[in-house]
Motif scaffolding. Structure first.
Motif, PDB file in Angstrom:
ATOM      1  N   PRO A  70       1.131  -1.400  -0.480  1.00 40.37           N
ATOM      2  CA  PRO A  70       0.114  -0.116  -0.019  1.00 40.37           C
ATOM      3  C   PRO A  70       1.205   1.305  -0.008  1.00 40.37           C
ATOM      4  O   PRO A  70       0.461   2.459  -0.393  1.00 40.37           O
ATOM      5  CB  PRO A  70      -0.578  -0.541   1.164  1.00 40.37           C
ATOM      6  N   SER A  71       1.884   1.211   0.656  1.00 42.40           N
ATOM      7  CA  SER A  71       2.549   2.638   0.711  1.00 42.40           C
ATOM      8  C   SER A  71       3.605   2.526  -0.654  1.00 42.40           C
ATOM      9  O   SER A  71       3.504   3.799  -1.133  1.00 42.40           O
ATOM     10  CB  SER A  71       4.237   2.402   2.022  1.00 42.40           C
ATOM     11  N   THR A  72       3.566   2.107  -1.313  1.00 43.73           N
ATOM     12  CA  THR A  72       4.126   1.734  -2.905  1.00 43.73           C
ATOM     13  C   THR A  72       2.775   2.213  -3.741  1.00 43.73           C
ATOM     14  O   THR A  72       3.475   3.757  -4.440  1.00 43.73           O
ATOM     15  CB  THR A  72       4.414   0.436  -3.563  1.00 43.73           C
ATOM     16  N   LEU A  73       1.888   2.549  -3.702  1.00 44.43           N
ATOM     17  CA  LEU A  73       0.252   2.840  -4.700  1.00 44.43           C
ATOM     18  C   LEU A  73       0.436   4.351  -3.822  1.00 44.43           C
ATOM     19  O   LEU A  73       0.040   4.900  -4.649  1.00 44.43           O
ATOM     20  CB  LEU A  73      -0.204   2.169  -4.283  1.00 44.43           C
ATOM     21  N   LEU A  74       0.855   4.000  -2.505  1.00 45.83           N
ATOM     22  CA  LEU A  74       0.476   6.030  -1.777  1.00 45.83           C
ATOM     23  C   LEU A  74       1.654   6.330  -1.901  1.00 45.83           C
ATOM     24  O   LEU A  74       1.223   8.255  -3.192  1.00 45.83           O
ATOM     25  CB  LEU A  74       0.029   5.914  -0.521  1.00 45.83           C
ATOM     26  N   GLY A  75       2.019   6.359  -2.393  1.00 45.40           N
ATOM     27  CA  GLY A  75       3.717   7.361  -3.007  1.00 45.40           C
ATOM     28  C   GLY A  75       3.864   7.246  -4.035  1.00 45.40           C
ATOM     29  O   GLY A  75       4.314   8.137  -5.051  1.00 45.40           O
ATOM     30  N   LEU A  76       3.571   5.998  -5.241  1.00 45.07           N
ATOM     31  CA  LEU A  76       2.971   6.681  -6.254  1.00 45.07           C
ATOM     32  C   LEU A  76       1.466   7.402  -7.128  1.00 45.07           C
ATOM     33  O   LEU A  76       2.350   8.230  -7.403  1.00 45.07           O
ATOM     34  CB  LEU A  76       2.405   4.968  -7.050  1.00 45.07           C
ATOM     35  N   ALA A  77       0.974   7.791  -5.982  1.00 38.11           N
ATOM     36  CA  ALA A  77      -0.274   8.155  -5.961  1.00 38.11           C
ATOM     37  C   ALA A  77       0.598   9.590  -5.484  1.00 38.11           C
ATOM     38  O   ALA A  77       0.535  11.197  -6.531  1.00 38.11           O
ATOM     39  CB  ALA A  77      -1.344   7.992  -5.201  1.00 38.11           C
ATOM     40  N   LEU A  78       1.461  10.073  -5.002  1.00 38.26           N
ATOM     41  CA  LEU A  78       2.395  11.668  -4.451  1.00 38.26           C
ATOM     42  C   LEU A  78       2.959  12.106  -5.626  1.00 38.26           C
ATOM     43  O   LEU A  78       2.806  12.703  -5.988  1.00 38.26           O
ATOM     44  CB  LEU A  78       2.603  11.781  -3.175  1.00 38.26           C
ATOM     45  N   ILE A  79       3.998  11.185  -6.652  1.00 42.37           N
ATOM     46  CA  ILE A  79       4.545  11.656  -6.689  1.00 42.37           C
ATOM     47  C   ILE A  79       4.109  11.675  -8.497  1.00 42.37           C
ATOM     48  O   ILE A  79       4.357  13.195  -9.666  1.00 42.37           O
ATOM     49  CB  ILE A  79       5.627  10.508  -7.468  1.00 42.37           C
ATOM     50  N   LEU A  80       2.739  10.988  -8.677  1.00 46.12           N
ATOM     51  CA  LEU A  80       2.328  11.186 -10.433  1.00 46.12           C
ATOM     52  C   LEU A  80       1.121  12.507  -9.835  1.00 46.12           C
ATOM     53  O   LEU A  80       1.363  13.458 -10.712  1.00 46.12           O
ATOM     54  CB  LEU A  80       1.128  10.353 -10.469  1.00 46.12           C
ATOM     55  N   GLY A  81       1.114  12.690  -8.686  1.00 45.93           N
ATOM     56  CA  GLY A  81      -0.014  14.390  -8.186  1.00 45.93           C
ATOM     57  C   GLY A  81       0.770  15.272  -8.505  1.00 45.93           C
ATOM     58  O   GLY A  81       0.391  16.368  -8.631  1.00 45.93           O
ATOM     59  N   GLY A  82       1.728  14.837  -7.810  1.00 45.24           N
ATOM     60  CA  GLY A  82       2.594  16.325  -8.117  1.00 45.24           C
ATOM     61  C   GLY A  82       3.278  16.664  -9.406  1.00 45.24           C
ATOM     62  O   GLY A  82       3.791  17.908  -9.697  1.00 45.24           O
ATOM     63  N   LEU A  83       3.454  15.801  -9.970  1.00 43.23           N
ATOM     64  CA  LEU A  83       4.047  16.184 -11.413  1.00 43.23           C
ATOM     65  C   LEU A  83       2.620  16.741 -12.436  1.00 43.23           C
ATOM     66  O   LEU A  83       2.946  17.230 -13.449  1.00 43.23           O
ATOM     67  CB  LEU A  83       4.677  14.842 -12.512  1.00 43.23           C
ATOM     68  N   LEU A  84       1.938  16.466 -11.586  1.00 43.68           N
ATOM     69  CA  LEU A  84       0.362  16.707 -12.753  1.00 43.68           C
ATOM     70  C   LEU A  84       0.324  17.873 -11.775  1.00 43.68           C
ATOM     71  O   LEU A  84      -0.259  18.526 -12.819  1.00 43.68           O
ATOM     72  CB  LEU A  84      -0.638  15.764 -12.755  1.00 43.68           C
ATOM     73  N   LEU A  85       0.511  18.520 -11.127  1.00 41.20           N
ATOM     74  CA  LEU A  85       0.439  19.663 -10.430  1.00 41.20           C
ATOM     75  C   LEU A  85       1.365  20.928 -11.199  1.00 41.20           C
ATOM     76  O   LEU A  85       1.004  22.044 -11.437  1.00 41.20           O
ATOM     77  CB  LEU A  85       0.915  19.808  -8.894  1.00 41.20           C
ATOM     78  N   GLN A  86       2.510  20.274 -12.033  1.00 45.37           N
ATOM     79  CA  GLN A  86       3.844  21.015 -12.241  1.00 45.37           C
ATOM     80  C   GLN A  86       2.672  21.674 -13.575  1.00 45.37           C
ATOM     81  O   GLN A  86       2.972  21.872 -14.760  1.00 45.37           O
ATOM     82  CB  GLN A  86       4.165  20.060 -13.327  1.00 45.37           C
ATOM     83  N   LYS A  87       1.408  20.473 -14.244  1.00 44.44           N
ATOM     84  CA  LYS A  87       1.261  20.383 -15.083  1.00 44.44           C
ATOM     85  C   LYS A  87       0.417  21.958 -15.640  1.00 44.44           C
ATOM     86  O   LYS A  87      -0.754  22.439 -16.489  1.00 44.44           O
ATOM     87  CB  LYS A  87       0.458  18.965 -15.979  1.00 44.44           C
ATOM     88  N   LEU A  88      -0.430  22.126 -14.456  1.00 41.59           N
ATOM     89  CA  LEU A  88      -1.655  23.312 -14.344  1.00 41.59           C
ATOM     90  C   LEU A  88      -1.060  24.096 -14.480  1.00 41.59           C
ATOM     91  O   LEU A  88       0.249  24.519 -14.794  1.00 41.59           O
ATOM     92  CB  LEU A  88      -1.762  23.170 -12.891  1.00 41.59           C
TER      93      LEU A  88
END
Length: 318
Positions: free
Chosen positions: A271-289
């Motif tokens: 679960p920690s891998t999935l949560l970490g992945l969600a945070l990383i992808l969320g951060g990268l998507l934030l750059q696209k805003l």
């Protein structure tokens, strides 16, 4: 077939191949050392790229290009593939594949941060927020969710993984000003790095017979992950009428990769891998805003259009 449909086919094909590489790395490293995998994969990649140049009837341009660009090719070849993949494979040797491959996705953010001191860019509020979110994701993955204990499953492995993203980002910042044709340039980098990889293996005593499973894995990694897939991605970027549409396909890769790691490598996805992945992808998507600036920022296409991609991104040439 309509050009945009071809672009999607090429782009999805590249993403599917890139989704397999974490699994291929882990399987190959069961039979080879990181240095051996760099050497044999570089051999396969060089052969693949030279084969593509031969098919394109451009092999004759190789020697003049070496004479003109050997210094740049030697420098970039030392960074990638030699040192970058040594660090990355060390990370995969020390960490579960799921952790190493997810941390690797922070390289696009690292490149943005590096562009501040190296290219004198201004940092945006989006970039600053993305940095906090992404590296929080790295902490979640590295500590298996035990943030306050700061007890890493392998601190050295996380260090190697983060160092590889730093080197990879540096490589692409250097490439932002590279005027060489991309396939020819990559072939030159790999060709001139081969003697260095061979020398490194000789010095470390790793020039000895290897199991066929390791050699087969290295051939797959080199010919596809480091070589042919680059051409697929470049073709997709040339054919598309929207670079962003193709670049966004890469967000499919981590989830597909985790599935392969689970079913082929046999790792239980935490679960920690999935949560970490969600945070990383969320951060990268934030750059696209739409960007909130901390100051005026002029960012070249080569940097601003980089997508979250563990492989060379030919969109820098679009």
């Amino acid at each position: 077939m309509h050009q945009q449909k071809k672009a999607y086919v090429y782009g999805l094909s590249a993403v599917l191949v890139w989704s397999t590489v974490a699994t291929a790395f882990k399987i190959s490293l069961a039979h080879l050392t990181p240095a051996q995998l760099v050497l044999y994969a570089s051999l396969a990649s060089t052969a693949s790229l030279l084969g593509i140049l031969l098919y394109q009837r451009r092999l004759s341009s190789l020697l003049p290009a070496i004479r003109q660009h050997w210094r740049r090719s030697l420098l970039l070849g030392t960074v990638n593939p030699l040192v970058y993949y040594l660090l990355l494979f060390k990370a995969y040797a020390l960490l579960p594949a799921q952790e190493a491959q997810v941390i690797n996705y922070t390289w696009a953010l690292t490149m943005t941060l590096l562009s501040v001191p190296l290219l004198k860019h201004k940092l945006s509020l989006n970039d600053a927020g993305a940095a906090v979110i992404c590296y929080l994701g790295v902490l979640v993955i590295g500590t298996h969710g035990q943030l306050f204990s700061l007890h890493f499953s392998s601190l050295a492995g996380v260090g190697y993984a983060l160092a590889s993203t730093l080197l990879w980002a540096t490589y692409w910042v250097l490439n932002a000003r590279d005027q060489r044709e991309p396939i020819l340039g990559l072939a030159l980098n790999f060709l001139l790095s081969l003697p260095l990889s061979l020398l490194f293996c000789a010095i470390t005593g790793e020039l000895h017979a290897a199991a066929w499973q390791g050699l087969a894995g290295a051939a797959y990694v080199g010919a596809l992950e480091m070589g042919f897939t680059f051409v697929l991605w470049l073709s997709a970027m040339k054919l598309t009428n929207s670079t962003a549409r193709i670049a966004n396909l890469i967000f499919l890769s981590p989830l597909l990769s985790l599935g392969l790691i689970h079913f082929i490598v046999g790792e239980q996805i935490l679960p920690s891998t999935l949560l970490g992945l969600a945070l990383i992808l969320g951060g990268l998507l934030l750059q696209k805003l739409p960007r909130l600036r901390l100051g005026r920022q002029h960012r070249p296409v080569a940097i601003s259009q980089q997508c979250v991609n563990p492989q060379p991104d030919p969109s820098k040439n679009v």
